[in-house]
Structure formats: structure tokens, C-alpha cells
Design a protein around this motif. Structure first.
Motif, PDB file in Angstrom:
ATOM      1  N   GLN A  41      39.760  53.941  47.450  1.00 52.03           N
ATOM      2  CA  GLN A  41      38.556  54.405  47.215  1.00 52.03           C
ATOM      3  C   GLN A  41      37.935  54.057  45.931  1.00 52.03           C
ATOM      4  O   GLN A  41      36.736  53.759  45.720  1.00 52.03           O
ATOM      5  CB  GLN A  41      38.693  56.004  47.241  1.00 52.03           C
ATOM      6  N   THR A  67      36.518  50.629  46.492  1.00 54.75           N
ATOM      7  CA  THR A  67      35.266  50.851  47.144  1.00 54.75           C
ATOM      8  C   THR A  67      33.973  51.300  46.366  1.00 54.75           C
ATOM      9  O   THR A  67      33.012  50.878  46.629  1.00 54.75           O
ATOM     10  CB  THR A  67      35.523  51.973  48.533  1.00 54.75           C
ATOM     11  N   ASP A  68      34.455  52.102  45.392  1.00 58.33           N
ATOM     12  CA  ASP A  68      33.453  52.667  44.475  1.00 58.33           C
ATOM     13  C   ASP A  68      32.944  51.642  43.594  1.00 58.33           C
ATOM     14  O   ASP A  68      31.705  51.628  43.277  1.00 58.33           O
ATOM     15  CB  ASP A  68      33.778  53.995  43.678  1.00 58.33           C
ATOM     16  N   GLN A  85      27.276  53.396  35.505  1.00 62.43           N
ATOM     17  CA  GLN A  85      27.037  54.735  36.198  1.00 62.43           C
ATOM     18  C   GLN A  85      26.750  55.758  35.313  1.00 62.43           C
ATOM     19  O   GLN A  85      25.641  56.401  35.663  1.00 62.43           O
ATOM     20  CB  GLN A  85      28.433  55.271  36.879  1.00 62.43           C
ATOM     21  N   ILE A  88      27.192  57.283  42.503  1.00 55.51           N
ATOM     22  CA  ILE A  88      28.804  57.258  42.644  1.00 55.51           C
ATOM     23  C   ILE A  88      29.584  57.953  41.615  1.00 55.51           C
ATOM     24  O   ILE A  88      30.727  58.502  42.036  1.00 55.51           O
ATOM     25  CB  ILE A  88      29.031  55.692  42.711  1.00 55.51           C
ATOM     26  N   HIS A 124      30.015  61.475  42.660  1.00 54.51           N
ATOM     27  CA  HIS A 124      31.032  61.559  43.787  1.00 54.51           C
ATOM     28  C   HIS A 124      32.453  61.415  43.424  1.00 54.51           C
ATOM     29  O   HIS A 124      33.361  61.966  43.739  1.00 54.51           O
ATOM     30  CB  HIS A 124      30.741  60.657  44.927  1.00 54.51           C
ATOM     31  N   TYR A 125      32.740  60.217  42.505  1.00 55.75           N
ATOM     32  CA  TYR A 125      34.042  59.899  41.856  1.00 55.75           C
ATOM     33  C   TYR A 125      34.576  61.066  41.207  1.00 55.75           C
ATOM     34  O   TYR A 125      35.768  61.270  41.450  1.00 55.75           O
ATOM     35  CB  TYR A 125      33.966  58.736  40.777  1.00 55.75           C
TER      36      TYR A 125
END
Length: 197
Positions: free
Chosen positions: A77, A80-81, A101, A109, A112-113
Motif C-alpha cells: 500500500q 501504491t500511495d 502531501q 493521500i 488516507h495514509y
């Protein structure tokens, strides 16, 4: 009829401070278990194996396999991020991701992370699955990451905002959010991964 397109809410632009950079750099070092200067699948799988050993689980048990799968999934993940097709992350990739970010004007993101990572950390640390993390569970887990017990206890006390001697899932989210987003050197949550200063 008018358009029903939704607008993206824009936040004021933040600056990635030196304090945030130092915390993110520290977290990279914590996660780089083999100390080779890169985050790779083995760093995450080895943490999973240490957790399995600490819990005294049989390596071929369903619980052990689930821990290893979750550990590996966290790395996938992360790739992916960060939109990284490689199977490793350098410190530069890591710091650049958090800088971008934090300085972004849009929700994205990082939020969500933080949510996803908080859940993952909470699931791993909550060894007895009572939906709370005790002081012992927290300290035991951080020893896997080579963080001294006194630093772990200090981090626990910061996260335990209501001082009930447990960390809830909500307290973990708030602490991790502060860790990444706050430029305040004294923010609660700064010591979630041990001392970085």
C-alpha cells in the motif's frame, strides 16, 4: 439545468517544516529494519515475523499468516500511495512524498495514509484483541522496532489523551495525525515512534 459537479475543498497551503522533516526521517529509520538505507518488503515481513515470535504463534498458524500478510500489505500500500513501481523506497522518495502531501492544498493521500496506517498499527499493537492498547502491549511492540522501553512509555503517555491507561483507535489516529501534520516540537503524538530529536 446546471452542472452537479462537486467542488474539491481546498485547504490553505502548508509548509513542510524542519521539525516534520526530522520526524519523517526518523520514521524511515525505524522502519528500515535491516538498516540498508531502503524500505523493502523484507523490512515489513521481518517485523511480522518478530511479532509472530513475540506472540509465540506457530509460523504456519492462521494468525501468524495473517500477521505476515498484513505486514506485507502495508508495504504494498505504501508503494501504491507513493506511486512507486519499484520494490524499494529511498529516504529521498519517503521524505518527498510527505513533503508533497503536507504542502498540497487539497485533501488527499496523506489523510488516507494516516487512517489506514493508524488502523494497521492499532491491529498489530492490540495483541489481545480487546480494542484497546495497554502500556505493555505498546512497549512490547516498539521493542520490535528497536525503540527503548523508556521512549516507548513516554510515547504511550502522549497518546493516552484521556489518561485511562489505554490507547483507543481514535487516540491512535489523532496521535499519528499530529506526528505527520504538526510542526510543534511538543505536539502530542510526536513520540509515537520513539524519540526523534
Amino acid at each position: 439545468m446546471g452542472s452537479t459537479a462537486t467542488k474539491t475543498i481546498q485547504r490553505p497551503r502548508s509548509v513542510f517544516s524542519e521539525t516534520q522533516k526530522r520526524k519523517v526521517h526518523h520514521l524511515f529509520n525505524v522502519l528500515d529494519i535491516d538498516r540498508n538505507g531502503q524500505l523493502q518488503p523484507n523490512d515489513f515481513v521481518n517485523v511480522g515475523k518478530k511479532i509472530v515470535a513475540q506472540l509465540k504463534l506457530s509460523e504456519d498458524s492462521r494468525s501468524a499468516r495473517l500477521i505476515l500478510l498484513k505486514s506485507h500489505r502495508l508495504f504494498v500500500q505504501l508503494l501504491t500511495d507513493l506511486d512507486n513501481p519499484e520494490l524499494s523506497l529511498t529516504l529521498w522518495d519517503w521524505v518527498a512524498f510527505f513533503r508533497d502531501q503536507i504542502e498540497s492544498k487539497q485533501e488527499g493521500i496523506l489523510d488516507h495514509y494516516i487512517q489506514r496506517t493508524s488502523r494497521h498499527i492499532f491491529d498489530l499493537f492490540d495483541m489481545n484483541k480487546d480494542k484497546l492498547i495497554s502500556r505493555d502491549e505498546y512497549a512490547n511492540m516498539l521493542t520490535i522496532y528497536n525503540i527503548p522501553q523508556d521512549a516507548a512509555i513516554q510515547g504511550f503517555e502522549e497518546l493516552d489523551e484521556n489518561q485511562d491507561n489505554f490507547i483507543s483507535a481514535d487516540e491512535m489516529v489523532v496521535g499519528l495525525g499530529n506526528f505527520f501534520r504538526s510542526s510543534d516540537e511538543n505536539a502530542k503524538g510526536n513520540l509515537i515512534f520513539g524519540r526523534w530529536d
